[in-house]
Design an enzyme around this catalytic site. Structure first.
Site, PDB file in Angstrom:
ATOM      1  N   THR A 221       0.840  -1.205   0.000  1.00 53.13           N
ATOM      2  CA  THR A 221       0.000   0.000   0.000  1.00 53.13           C
ATOM      3  C   THR A 221       0.868   1.245   0.000  1.00 53.13           C
ATOM      4  O   THR A 221       2.060   1.166  -0.295  1.00 53.13           O
ATOM      5  CB  THR A 221      -0.984  -0.032   1.197  1.00 53.13           C
ATOM      6  N   ASN A 222       0.308   2.399   0.296  1.00 60.45           N
ATOM      7  CA  ASN A 222       1.067   3.659   0.313  1.00 60.45           C
ATOM      8  C   ASN A 222       0.592   4.519   1.472  1.00 60.45           C
ATOM      9  O   ASN A 222      -0.279   4.107   2.247  1.00 60.45           O
ATOM     10  CB  ASN A 222       0.892   4.377  -1.022  1.00 60.45           C
ATOM     11  N   ARG A 223       1.134   5.730   1.586  1.00 57.55           N
ATOM     12  CA  ARG A 223       0.883   6.542   2.784  1.00 57.55           C
ATOM     13  C   ARG A 223      -0.276   7.534   2.613  1.00 57.55           C
ATOM     14  O   ARG A 223      -0.439   8.423   3.443  1.00 57.55           O
ATOM     15  CB  ARG A 223       2.138   7.324   3.152  1.00 57.55           C
ATOM     16  N   SER A 224      -1.035   7.429   1.559  1.00 57.02           N
ATOM     17  CA  SER A 224      -2.124   8.394   1.364  1.00 57.02           C
ATOM     18  C   SER A 224      -3.103   8.314   2.552  1.00 57.02           C
ATOM     19  O   SER A 224      -3.459   7.232   2.999  1.00 57.02           O
ATOM     20  CB  SER A 224      -2.847   8.073   0.057  1.00 57.02           C
TER      21      SER A 224
END
Ligand code: C5P
Length: 443
Positions: A221-224
Protein backbone atom coordinates in the site's frame (compact mmCIF):
# COMPACT_ATOMS: atom_id res chain seq x y z
CA UNK A 1 -24.65 41.04 -5.39
CA UNK A 2 -26.69 39.19 -2.78
CA UNK A 3 -30.22 39.70 -4.10
CA UNK A 4 -32.50 36.84 -3.02
CA UNK A 5 -29.99 35.67 -0.41
CA UNK A 6 -30.59 35.55 3.31
CA UNK A 7 -27.58 36.34 5.47
CA UNK A 8 -27.66 35.77 9.18
CA UNK A 9 -25.25 38.03 11.03
CA UNK A 10 -24.22 36.58 14.39
CA UNK A 11 -22.78 39.11 16.83
CA UNK A 12 -20.94 38.00 19.96
CA UNK A 13 -19.60 40.09 22.82
CA UNK A 14 -16.53 41.90 21.60
CA UNK A 15 -15.73 45.59 21.29
CA UNK A 16 -15.63 45.21 17.50
CA UNK A 17 -19.43 44.70 17.58
CA UNK A 18 -19.77 48.38 16.66
CA UNK A 19 -18.06 47.65 13.33
CA UNK A 20 -20.67 44.99 12.57
CA UNK A 21 -23.17 47.84 12.11
CA UNK A 22 -21.18 48.77 9.00
CA UNK A 23 -21.15 45.14 7.85
CA UNK A 24 -24.95 45.02 8.07
CA UNK A 25 -25.17 48.17 5.97
CA UNK A 26 -22.72 46.72 3.44
CA UNK A 27 -24.81 43.55 3.12
CA UNK A 28 -28.02 45.56 2.75
CA UNK A 29 -26.45 47.67 0.03
CA UNK A 30 -25.74 44.38 -1.77
CA UNK A 31 -29.48 43.63 -1.44
CA UNK A 32 -29.19 40.72 0.98
CA UNK A 33 -32.00 40.04 3.45
CA UNK A 34 -30.24 40.36 6.79
CA UNK A 35 -31.26 38.94 10.14
CA UNK A 36 -29.07 39.81 13.12
CA UNK A 37 -28.74 37.41 16.04
CA UNK A 38 -26.98 38.66 19.16
CA UNK A 39 -25.52 36.85 22.14
CA UNK A 40 -26.37 38.33 25.57
CA UNK A 41 -22.79 39.66 25.82
CA UNK A 42 -23.10 41.40 22.44
CA UNK A 43 -26.04 43.42 23.76
CA UNK A 44 -23.67 45.04 26.24
CA UNK A 45 -21.74 46.61 23.36
CA UNK A 46 -24.46 47.58 20.86
CA UNK A 47 -28.22 47.74 21.36
CA UNK A 48 -30.53 45.47 19.35
CA UNK A 49 -32.38 48.61 18.28
CA UNK A 50 -29.34 49.74 16.27
CA UNK A 51 -29.19 46.47 14.36
CA UNK A 52 -32.96 46.43 13.94
CA UNK A 53 -32.88 49.82 12.25
CA UNK A 54 -29.93 48.87 10.04
CA UNK A 55 -31.13 45.40 9.03
CA UNK A 56 -34.82 46.19 8.61
CA UNK A 57 -35.62 43.04 10.57
CA UNK A 58 -36.32 42.27 14.21
CA UNK A 59 -33.17 41.22 16.05
CA UNK A 60 -33.04 37.79 17.66
CA UNK A 61 -31.57 37.91 21.16
CA UNK A 62 -33.20 34.93 22.83
CA UNK A 63 -34.94 31.69 21.99
CA UNK A 64 -37.65 32.33 24.51
CA UNK A 65 -39.00 35.80 23.77
CA UNK A 66 -42.06 36.42 21.64
CA UNK A 67 -41.07 37.61 18.20
CA UNK A 68 -42.58 41.03 17.73
CA UNK A 69 -42.52 41.37 13.95
CA UNK A 70 -42.50 39.10 10.95
CA UNK A 71 -39.08 38.70 9.37
CA UNK A 72 -38.65 40.22 5.92
CA UNK A 73 -37.15 37.37 3.87
CA UNK A 74 -36.87 36.59 0.15
CA UNK A 75 -39.54 34.22 -1.18
CA UNK A 76 -37.04 31.38 -1.57
CA UNK A 77 -36.09 31.63 2.10
CA UNK A 78 -39.70 31.93 3.20
CA UNK A 79 -40.61 28.71 1.41
CA UNK A 80 -38.02 26.86 3.52
CA UNK A 81 -39.60 27.97 6.78
CA UNK A 82 -42.36 26.20 8.69
CA UNK A 83 -43.51 29.23 10.65
CA UNK A 84 -43.53 27.05 13.76
CA UNK A 85 -40.11 26.96 15.39
CA UNK A 86 -38.31 30.28 15.12
CA UNK A 87 -34.70 29.16 15.45
CA UNK A 88 -35.13 26.16 13.14
CA UNK A 89 -36.83 28.38 10.58
CA UNK A 90 -33.94 30.79 10.64
CA UNK A 91 -31.42 27.97 10.43
CA UNK A 92 -33.19 26.71 7.30
CA UNK A 93 -33.73 30.12 5.74
CA UNK A 94 -30.15 31.36 5.95
CA UNK A 95 -27.86 30.91 2.95
CA UNK A 96 -24.82 32.19 4.78
CA UNK A 97 -24.11 32.84 8.45
CA UNK A 98 -21.43 35.38 9.20
CA UNK A 99 -20.18 35.63 12.75
CA UNK A 100 -18.60 39.03 13.36
CA UNK A 101 -17.07 39.60 15.75
CA UNK A 102 -16.51 35.99 16.74
CA UNK A 103 -14.98 35.87 20.22
CA UNK A 104 -12.67 33.11 21.45
CA UNK A 105 -15.57 31.87 23.55
CA UNK A 106 -18.01 31.68 20.63
CA UNK A 107 -15.42 29.84 18.53
CA UNK A 108 -14.83 27.33 21.33
CA UNK A 109 -18.56 26.72 21.71
CA UNK A 110 -18.96 26.08 17.98
CA UNK A 111 -16.19 23.49 18.07
CA UNK A 112 -17.98 21.58 20.81
CA UNK A 113 -21.51 22.03 19.49
CA UNK A 114 -22.64 23.83 22.63
CA UNK A 115 -25.85 25.79 22.31
CA UNK A 116 -26.54 27.92 25.40
CA UNK A 117 -28.09 30.86 23.52
CA UNK A 118 -30.04 31.77 20.37
CA UNK A 119 -26.97 32.31 18.17
CA UNK A 120 -25.18 29.04 18.96
CA UNK A 121 -28.46 27.11 18.71
CA UNK A 122 -29.22 28.50 15.27
CA UNK A 123 -25.68 27.85 14.02
CA UNK A 124 -25.85 24.28 15.32
CA UNK A 125 -29.18 23.66 13.58
CA UNK A 126 -28.11 25.12 10.25
CA UNK A 127 -26.49 23.78 7.11
CA UNK A 128 -25.75 27.30 5.89
CA UNK A 129 -22.20 28.23 4.98
CA UNK A 130 -20.29 29.71 7.86
CA UNK A 131 -18.02 32.75 7.60
CA UNK A 132 -16.21 33.57 10.85
CA UNK A 133 -14.47 36.87 11.52
CA UNK A 134 -12.60 36.48 14.81
CA UNK A 135 -11.78 39.47 16.96
CA UNK A 136 -10.13 39.32 20.35
CA UNK A 137 -7.01 40.30 22.22
CA UNK A 138 -3.95 38.81 20.60
CA UNK A 139 -3.08 36.68 23.63
CA UNK A 140 -6.43 34.94 23.27
CA UNK A 141 -5.99 34.62 19.52
CA UNK A 142 -2.54 33.11 19.83
CA UNK A 143 -3.55 30.70 22.60
CA UNK A 144 -3.15 27.09 21.55
CA UNK A 145 -6.81 26.39 22.37
CA UNK A 146 -8.07 29.12 20.02
CA UNK A 147 -5.64 28.15 17.26
CA UNK A 148 -6.67 24.50 17.53
CA UNK A 149 -10.36 25.45 17.55
CA UNK A 150 -9.99 27.60 14.44
CA UNK A 151 -8.25 24.72 12.68
CA UNK A 152 -11.14 22.41 13.52
CA UNK A 153 -13.74 24.86 12.20
CA UNK A 154 -11.74 25.44 9.04
CA UNK A 155 -11.51 21.71 8.46
CA UNK A 156 -15.28 21.49 8.83
CA UNK A 157 -15.66 23.99 6.03
CA UNK A 158 -15.96 27.34 7.82
CA UNK A 159 -14.23 30.26 6.15
CA UNK A 160 -12.10 32.24 8.60
CA UNK A 161 -11.56 35.89 7.69
CA UNK A 162 -8.82 37.69 9.58
CA UNK A 163 -8.12 38.73 12.22
CA UNK A 164 -6.12 41.71 11.05
CA UNK A 165 -3.06 43.00 12.86
CA UNK A 166 -2.84 46.42 14.44
CA UNK A 167 -3.74 48.39 17.53
CA UNK A 168 -6.21 46.55 19.76
CA UNK A 169 -8.78 47.99 22.17
CA UNK A 170 -6.45 47.03 25.02
CA UNK A 171 -3.80 49.34 23.61
CA UNK A 172 -1.60 46.40 22.67
CA UNK A 173 -0.44 45.81 19.13
CA UNK A 174 -0.85 42.48 17.33
CA UNK A 175 -3.29 40.21 15.53
CA UNK A 176 -6.84 40.34 16.82
CA UNK A 177 -8.63 43.20 15.03
CA UNK A 178 -11.79 42.43 13.11
CA UNK A 179 -10.97 42.09 9.40
CA UNK A 180 -12.03 44.89 7.04
CA UNK A 181 -15.73 44.99 6.32
CA UNK A 182 -15.11 44.64 2.55
CA UNK A 183 -13.05 41.53 3.16
CA UNK A 184 -15.73 39.94 5.31
CA UNK A 185 -18.40 40.96 2.80
CA UNK A 186 -16.44 39.43 -0.09
CA UNK A 187 -16.19 36.13 1.83
CA UNK A 188 -19.97 36.22 2.38
CA UNK A 189 -20.55 36.77 -1.34
CA UNK A 190 -18.25 33.90 -2.24
CA UNK A 191 -19.93 31.61 0.29
CA UNK A 192 -23.36 32.53 -1.10
CA UNK A 193 -22.21 31.76 -4.64
CA UNK A 194 -20.86 28.36 -3.57
CA UNK A 195 -23.95 27.34 -1.64
CA UNK A 196 -26.17 25.05 -3.73
CA UNK A 197 -23.81 25.48 -6.69
CA UNK A 198 -23.86 21.68 -7.25
CA UNK A 199 -27.49 21.13 -6.27
CA UNK A 200 -28.76 17.89 -7.77
CA UNK A 201 -25.45 17.09 -9.51
CA UNK A 202 -24.14 13.57 -9.00
CA UNK A 203 -20.51 13.69 -8.00
CA UNK A 204 -18.48 10.48 -7.95
CA UNK A 205 -15.31 10.52 -5.88
CA UNK A 206 -12.54 7.94 -5.57
CA UNK A 207 -10.56 8.41 -2.35
CA UNK A 208 -8.16 6.78 0.07
CA UNK A 209 -5.49 4.23 -0.79
CA UNK A 210 -5.78 0.70 -2.04
CA UNK A 211 -4.28 -2.33 -0.34
CA UNK A 212 -3.08 -5.28 -2.40
CA UNK A 213 -2.76 -8.47 -0.35
CA UNK A 214 0.48 -10.46 -0.31
CA UNK A 215 -0.73 -13.07 2.12
CA UNK A 216 -3.53 -13.19 4.74
CA UNK A 217 -1.88 -10.53 6.94
CA UNK A 218 0.34 -8.40 4.69
CA UNK A 219 -0.50 -5.81 2.05
CA UNK A 220 1.20 -3.55 -0.47
CA UNK A 221 0.00 0.00 0.00
CA UNK A 222 1.07 3.66 0.31
CA UNK A 223 0.88 6.54 2.78
CA UNK A 224 -2.12 8.39 1.36
CA UNK A 225 -4.40 9.52 4.23
CA UNK A 226 -7.63 9.90 2.24
CA UNK A 227 -7.97 13.51 3.46
CA UNK A 228 -8.07 15.13 0.02
CA UNK A 229 -10.81 12.88 -1.34
CA UNK A 230 -12.84 13.22 1.83
CA UNK A 231 -12.46 17.01 1.79
CA UNK A 232 -13.77 16.99 -1.79
CA UNK A 233 -16.71 14.83 -0.72
CA UNK A 234 -17.57 17.21 2.12
CA UNK A 235 -17.23 20.30 -0.04
CA UNK A 236 -19.41 18.79 -2.80
CA UNK A 237 -21.97 17.62 -0.23
CA UNK A 238 -22.15 21.13 1.25
CA UNK A 239 -22.79 22.54 -2.24
CA UNK A 240 -25.86 20.34 -2.55
CA UNK A 241 -24.35 17.54 -4.69
CA UNK A 242 -25.42 13.90 -4.41
CA UNK A 243 -22.06 12.41 -3.56
CA UNK A 244 -20.99 8.80 -4.05
CA UNK A 245 -17.69 8.22 -2.28
CA UNK A 246 -15.80 5.09 -3.25
CA UNK A 247 -13.19 4.87 -0.52
CA UNK A 248 -10.28 2.60 0.11
CA UNK A 249 -8.60 2.43 3.52
CA UNK A 250 -7.87 5.87 5.00
CA UNK A 251 -6.36 7.40 8.11
CA UNK A 252 -9.38 9.61 8.87
CA UNK A 253 -13.12 9.02 9.18
CA UNK A 254 -15.14 9.41 5.97
CA UNK A 255 -17.68 12.23 5.96
CA UNK A 256 -21.35 11.75 6.78
CA UNK A 257 -24.15 12.59 4.38
CA UNK A 258 -22.64 10.86 1.35
CA UNK A 259 -23.24 7.43 -0.19
CA UNK A 260 -20.16 5.54 0.96
CA UNK A 261 -18.88 2.46 -0.86
CA UNK A 262 -15.94 0.91 1.00
CA UNK A 263 -13.38 -1.01 -1.03
CA UNK A 264 -9.92 -2.42 -0.38
CA UNK A 265 -8.12 -3.37 -3.59
CA UNK A 266 -7.70 -1.57 -6.90
CA UNK A 267 -9.92 -4.20 -8.52
CA UNK A 268 -12.65 -3.52 -5.93
CA UNK A 269 -12.32 0.21 -6.46
CA UNK A 270 -12.51 -0.18 -10.22
CA UNK A 271 -15.71 -2.19 -10.17
CA UNK A 272 -17.41 0.15 -7.64
CA UNK A 273 -16.51 3.20 -9.72
CA UNK A 274 -17.60 1.54 -12.95
CA UNK A 275 -21.02 0.82 -11.47
CA UNK A 276 -21.56 4.46 -10.51
CA UNK A 277 -19.91 6.38 -13.35
CA UNK A 278 -22.73 6.46 -15.88
CA UNK A 279 -25.00 8.63 -13.71
CA UNK A 280 -22.26 10.99 -12.57
CA UNK A 281 -21.93 14.54 -13.85
CA UNK A 282 -18.53 14.99 -12.21
CA UNK A 283 -15.84 12.39 -11.48
CA UNK A 284 -13.05 13.29 -9.06
CA UNK A 285 -10.38 10.62 -8.70
CA UNK A 286 -8.25 11.42 -5.67
CA UNK A 287 -7.50 7.81 -4.72
CA UNK A 288 -3.91 6.62 -4.39
CA UNK A 289 -4.23 3.41 -6.37
CA UNK A 290 -1.44 0.86 -6.01
CA UNK A 291 0.20 0.63 -9.41
CA UNK A 292 1.04 -3.06 -8.93
CA UNK A 293 -0.44 -6.03 -7.14
CA UNK A 294 1.25 -9.33 -6.22
CA UNK A 295 0.76 -11.84 -8.99
CA UNK A 296 -0.09 -14.53 -6.46
CA UNK A 297 -1.63 -14.09 -3.02
CA UNK A 298 -0.23 -16.70 -0.61
CA UNK A 299 -2.92 -18.58 1.27
CA UNK A 300 -0.64 -18.98 4.26
CA UNK A 301 1.42 -16.32 5.96
CA UNK A 302 4.79 -16.03 4.20
CA UNK A 303 7.54 -17.41 6.39
CA UNK A 304 10.69 -15.56 7.29
CA UNK A 305 13.81 -17.04 5.67
CA UNK A 306 17.43 -16.23 5.05
CA UNK A 307 17.31 -16.12 1.25
CA UNK A 308 16.15 -12.91 -0.49
CA UNK A 309 12.45 -12.94 -1.29
CA UNK A 310 11.39 -11.94 -4.78
CA UNK A 311 7.85 -10.80 -5.32
CA UNK A 312 6.29 -11.02 -8.78
CA UNK A 313 4.01 -8.03 -9.33
CA UNK A 314 1.61 -7.26 -12.11
CA UNK A 315 0.22 -3.86 -13.04
CA UNK A 316 -3.20 -2.77 -11.89
CA UNK A 317 -5.47 -1.25 -14.51
CA UNK A 318 -5.47 2.54 -14.78
CA UNK A 319 -8.96 3.00 -13.35
CA UNK A 320 -9.38 6.66 -14.22
CA UNK A 321 -8.19 6.27 -17.79
CA UNK A 322 -10.65 3.39 -18.21
CA UNK A 323 -13.57 5.44 -16.87
CA UNK A 324 -12.72 8.51 -18.93
CA UNK A 325 -12.32 6.47 -22.11
CA UNK A 326 -16.07 5.89 -22.22
CA UNK A 327 -17.08 9.32 -20.95
CA UNK A 328 -20.42 10.81 -21.83
CA UNK A 329 -20.63 14.31 -23.31
CA UNK A 330 -20.92 16.91 -20.57
CA UNK A 331 -19.18 14.86 -17.88
CA UNK A 332 -16.19 16.46 -16.14
CA UNK A 333 -13.23 14.26 -15.16
CA UNK A 334 -10.57 15.32 -12.67
CA UNK A 335 -7.42 13.37 -11.78
CA UNK A 336 -4.62 13.92 -9.28
CA UNK A 337 -0.89 13.56 -9.71
CA UNK A 338 2.22 13.64 -7.58
CA UNK A 339 5.51 13.98 -9.44
CA UNK A 340 9.00 14.42 -8.07
CA UNK A 341 10.25 16.20 -11.20
CA UNK A 342 8.90 17.91 -14.36
CA UNK A 343 5.54 18.07 -12.59
CA UNK A 344 3.60 20.36 -14.93
CA UNK A 345 4.85 18.66 -18.07
CA UNK A 346 3.99 15.20 -16.74
CA UNK A 347 0.64 16.31 -15.34
CA UNK A 348 -0.25 17.71 -18.76
CA UNK A 349 0.81 14.49 -20.45
CA UNK A 350 -1.47 12.61 -18.02
CA UNK A 351 -4.32 14.99 -18.77
CA UNK A 352 -4.07 14.10 -22.45
CA UNK A 353 -3.38 10.38 -22.03
CA UNK A 354 -6.27 9.83 -19.61
CA UNK A 355 -8.59 12.27 -21.43
CA UNK A 356 -9.18 14.44 -18.36
CA UNK A 357 -10.41 18.01 -17.98
CA UNK A 358 -8.15 18.88 -15.09
CA UNK A 359 -5.20 17.38 -13.25
CA UNK A 360 -4.51 18.53 -9.68
CA UNK A 361 -0.75 18.36 -9.29
CA UNK A 362 0.45 17.92 -5.71
CA UNK A 363 3.71 19.52 -4.70
CA UNK A 364 6.29 16.84 -3.86
CA UNK A 365 7.67 19.10 -1.09
CA UNK A 366 4.39 18.82 0.82
CA UNK A 367 4.18 15.11 0.12
CA UNK A 368 0.99 13.25 0.91
CA UNK A 369 -0.92 12.56 4.09
CA UNK A 370 -0.72 16.05 5.66
CA UNK A 371 -3.51 18.46 6.54
CA UNK A 372 -2.54 21.13 4.03
CA UNK A 373 -1.57 21.00 0.36
CA UNK A 374 0.16 23.05 -2.25
CA UNK A 375 -1.38 22.19 -5.62
CA UNK A 376 -1.31 23.40 -9.19
CA UNK A 377 -4.43 23.11 -11.32
CA UNK A 378 -3.16 21.90 -14.69
CA UNK A 379 -5.27 22.03 -17.85
CA UNK A 380 -4.47 21.71 -21.52
CA UNK A 381 -3.34 25.30 -21.96
CA UNK A 382 -3.24 26.78 -18.47
CA UNK A 383 -1.82 26.07 -15.04
CA UNK A 384 -2.62 27.82 -11.76
CA UNK A 385 -0.61 27.30 -8.60
CA UNK A 386 -2.64 27.76 -5.42
CA UNK A 387 -1.15 28.91 -2.12
CA UNK A 388 -0.65 26.43 0.72
CA UNK A 389 -4.04 25.91 2.32
CA UNK A 390 -6.16 23.31 4.08
CA UNK A 391 -7.40 20.41 1.98
CA UNK A 392 -10.94 21.68 2.40
CA UNK A 393 -9.92 25.03 0.90
CA UNK A 394 -8.13 23.23 -1.93
CA UNK A 395 -11.32 21.21 -2.47
CA UNK A 396 -13.39 24.39 -2.73
CA UNK A 397 -10.99 25.84 -5.30
CA UNK A 398 -11.14 22.61 -7.33
CA UNK A 399 -14.94 22.62 -7.26
CA UNK A 400 -15.06 26.28 -8.29
CA UNK A 401 -13.05 25.33 -11.39
CA UNK A 402 -15.09 22.16 -11.97
CA UNK A 403 -18.24 24.29 -12.10
CA UNK A 404 -16.73 26.47 -14.82
CA UNK A 405 -15.56 23.43 -16.76
CA UNK A 406 -19.00 21.87 -16.41
CA UNK A 407 -20.64 24.88 -18.03
CA UNK A 408 -18.16 24.68 -20.91
CA UNK A 409 -18.55 20.89 -21.36
CA UNK A 410 -22.32 21.03 -21.26
CA UNK A 411 -22.37 23.83 -23.79
CA UNK A 412 -20.10 21.82 -26.05
CA UNK A 413 -22.30 18.74 -25.57
CA UNK A 414 -25.55 20.50 -26.53
CA UNK A 415 -25.46 20.21 -30.32
CA UNK A 416 -24.88 16.47 -29.96
CA UNK A 417 -28.00 16.16 -27.78
CA UNK A 418 -30.13 18.25 -30.11
CA UNK A 419 -29.11 16.00 -32.97
CA UNK A 420 -30.40 12.98 -31.06
CA UNK A 421 -33.88 14.45 -30.59
CA UNK A 422 -35.44 13.95 -34.04
CA UNK A 423 -34.32 10.33 -34.02
CA UNK A 424 -36.11 9.76 -30.69
CA UNK A 425 -39.27 11.45 -31.89
CA UNK A 426 -39.27 9.21 -34.94
CA UNK A 427 -38.93 6.16 -32.72
CA UNK A 428 -41.96 7.03 -30.61
CA UNK A 429 -44.86 5.68 -32.72
CA UNK A 430 -43.11 2.36 -33.13
CA UNK A 431 -42.55 2.05 -29.37
CA UNK A 432 -46.14 2.99 -28.57
CA UNK A 433 -47.45 0.39 -30.97
CA UNK A 434 -45.26 -2.24 -29.42
CA UNK A 435 -46.74 -1.52 -25.99
CA UNK A 436 -50.54 -1.35 -26.32
CA UNK A 437 -51.02 -0.91 -22.53
CA UNK A 438 -49.69 2.65 -22.80
CA UNK A 439 -52.46 3.37 -25.26
CA UNK A 440 -50.02 4.96 -27.67
CA UNK A 441 -50.04 8.19 -25.67
CA UNK A 442 -47.11 10.50 -26.12
CA UNK A 443 -45.33 10.73 -22.80
O1 C5P B 1 -0.64 7.91 -13.59
P1 C5P B 1 -0.77 8.35 -12.21
O2 C5P B 1 -0.85 7.25 -11.20
O3 C5P B 1 0.21 9.38 -11.76
O4 C5P B 1 -2.17 9.11 -12.25
C1 C5P B 1 -2.76 9.57 -11.12
C2 C5P B 1 -4.25 9.66 -11.31
O5 C5P B 1 -4.74 8.45 -11.88
C3 C5P B 1 -4.97 9.81 -9.99
O6 C5P B 1 -6.14 10.55 -10.22
C4 C5P B 1 -5.24 8.38 -9.63
O7 C5P B 1 -6.35 8.28 -8.76
C5 C5P B 1 -5.51 7.72 -10.96
N1 C5P B 1 -5.09 6.32 -11.03
C6 C5P B 1 -6.03 5.34 -11.34
N2 C5P B 1 -5.64 4.03 -11.45
C7 C5P B 1 -4.37 3.66 -11.28
C8 C5P B 1 -3.40 4.65 -10.98
C9 C5P B 1 -3.79 5.97 -10.86
O8 C5P B 1 -7.21 5.67 -11.51
N3 C5P B 1 -4.03 2.40 -11.38
Amino acid sequence: MLRGRTVLVGVSGGIAAYKTCELVRWLRRREAAVVVVMTPAAERFVTPLTFEALSGNPVITSLWGEQKHELVLPDAARRKTTGKVGHIDLAEAADVMVLAPATADLIARLVHGEAPDALTTIVLASRARLVIAPSMDFGMWRHAATQENVRVLRRRGAVIVGPASGELASGLMGPGRLADIEEIGAAVEQAAARRASLAGVRVLIGAGRTEEPLDPVRVLTNRSSGRMGFALAEAARDRGAEVTLVAGPASVEPPLGVALVSVTTAAGMESALKRAVAGAGVVLMAAAVADYRPRRVAHEKLKRGTAPLTLALEPNPDILAGLAASRRPGQVFVGFALETSRGIERARAKLAAKRLDLVVLNSPAKGIGGETSVVTLVEARTERRLPEQSKREVAEAILDRVLELRVARRKAAKPARAAVKPARAAAKPARAAANPKRGGKAR
